[in-house]
Scaffold this active site. Structure first.
Site, PDB file in Angstrom:
ATOM      1  N   CYS A   1       0.829  -1.205   0.000  1.00 46.83           N
ATOM      2  CA  CYS A   1       0.000   0.000   0.000  1.00 46.83           C
ATOM      3  C   CYS A   1       0.863   1.254   0.000  1.00 46.83           C
ATOM      4  O   CYS A   1       1.649   1.478   0.928  1.00 46.83           O
ATOM      5  CB  CYS A   1      -0.899  -0.026   1.238  1.00 46.83           C
ATOM      6  SG  CYS A   1      -1.832   1.485   1.511  1.00 46.83           S
TER       7      CYS A   1
ATOM      8  N   CYS B   1      -0.597   4.120  -6.564  1.00 46.36           N
ATOM      9  CA  CYS B   1      -1.509   3.373  -5.690  1.00 46.36           C
ATOM     10  C   CYS B   1      -1.669   2.021  -6.353  1.00 46.36           C
ATOM     11  O   CYS B   1      -1.841   1.951  -7.581  1.00 46.36           O
ATOM     12  CB  CYS B   1      -2.854   4.082  -5.547  1.00 46.36           C
ATOM     13  SG  CYS B   1      -4.129   3.082  -4.718  1.00 46.36           S
TER      14      CYS B   1
END
Length: 269
Positions: A80, A190
């Site tokens: 992440c 992302c």
């Protein structure tokens, strides 16, 4: 739940993200390290991470890391971008495994690109942290970096709305805004964003976009080699998946990048 009695070279590598996004990293790692067993935790109950506070991210990640410790993981991949950007410096020395943060791990390689203008698409938390800018500037302070957050993209991917016209209009608007900066390359900062590559490539050349997972997987392999942590056997290789909510939805959403053999186990930490 599989529990390992001790830590060794053949212990699993763990991955975590707020949803299916981190599977892009897992997929790349498995391609170059097929003998490694892997554990994946998708914290779907708290998704999206990009809108959470630092305190919330520290709380979620600590519970996940303690879980990974309890099942004997030898390394943990912060797939992440948001947690890597916001909390890595707070957690990097707290646990008994090797920790790989995506932003810090790939920034040196991004800094070596033969360009002067780099765009970064990411979550609000990642952009506000300026993590990519700060890390890349350690190696190349001449590169201009243009950060832009895309508040709707995680929702589009997690809900499989990629082909929805309203979603395509959102992506088109976001890419047009970024292109005003005249970037030479754009980082999909992302792990959910590579799922949108087909849509993005309708509005800009596909080779403009960078999936950091490609760089990240190679970095993980190199570091495991340096630390003598590569698996020494290809016997009993396993991949296990856990989520904190909606396991059936996770399995459905994951199909674009990783085919799960079964519905992941539900574990709320």
């Amino acid at each position: 739940m599989r529990t390992l009695n001790k830590f060794n070279n053949n212990s699993p590598i763990a991955f975590f993200d707020s949803g299916v996004g981190g599977l892009t990293v897992l997929n790349k790692v498995k391609a170059i390290l097929p003998n490694e067993s892997c554990v994946y935790y998708g914290d779907t109950l708290h998704m999206p991470y990009g809108e959470k506070t630092k305190e919330q991210l520290l709380d979620y990640s600590d519970k996940i890391f303690r879980f990974f410790e309890s099942i004997g993981c030898k390394a943990v991949v912060m797939a992440c971008n948001t947690t890597s950007s916001v909390i890595y410096n707070d957690v990097k020395d707290k646990y008994n495994f090797k920790l790989f943060p995506i932003v810090q791990s790939v920034s040196e390689m991004l800094a070596e690109l033969p360009i002067s203008r780099l765009g970064i698409f990411a979550t609000r938390a990642t952009i506000i942290s300026e993590a990519y800018q700060n890390e890349i500037s350690k190696y190349n302070d001449n590169m201009q970096i243009f950060g832009q957050y895309c508040p709707d993209w995680v929702h589009i991917v997690e809900n499989n709305l990629i082909n929805d016209q309203a979603s395509r209009n959102i992506v088109k608007s976001d890419i047009e805004k970024m292109l005003l900066n005249n970037p030479e390359r754009i980082v999909l900062g992302c792990t959910h964003y590579p799922y949108l590559i087909n849509v993005l490539s309708e509005f800009a050349p596909i080779n403009m976009f960078i999936d950091p997972a490609v760089y990240f997987a190679q970095y993980i392999k190199t570091e495991l080699q340096k630390n003598n942590l590569l698996a020494t056997s290809n016997n009993n290789v396993f991949d296990t998946f856990y989520v904190s909510s909606k396991p059936e939805k996770f399995k459905e959403s994951s199909k674009m990048f990783y085919k799960l053999a079964s519905v992941p186990e539900l574990i709320i930490l």
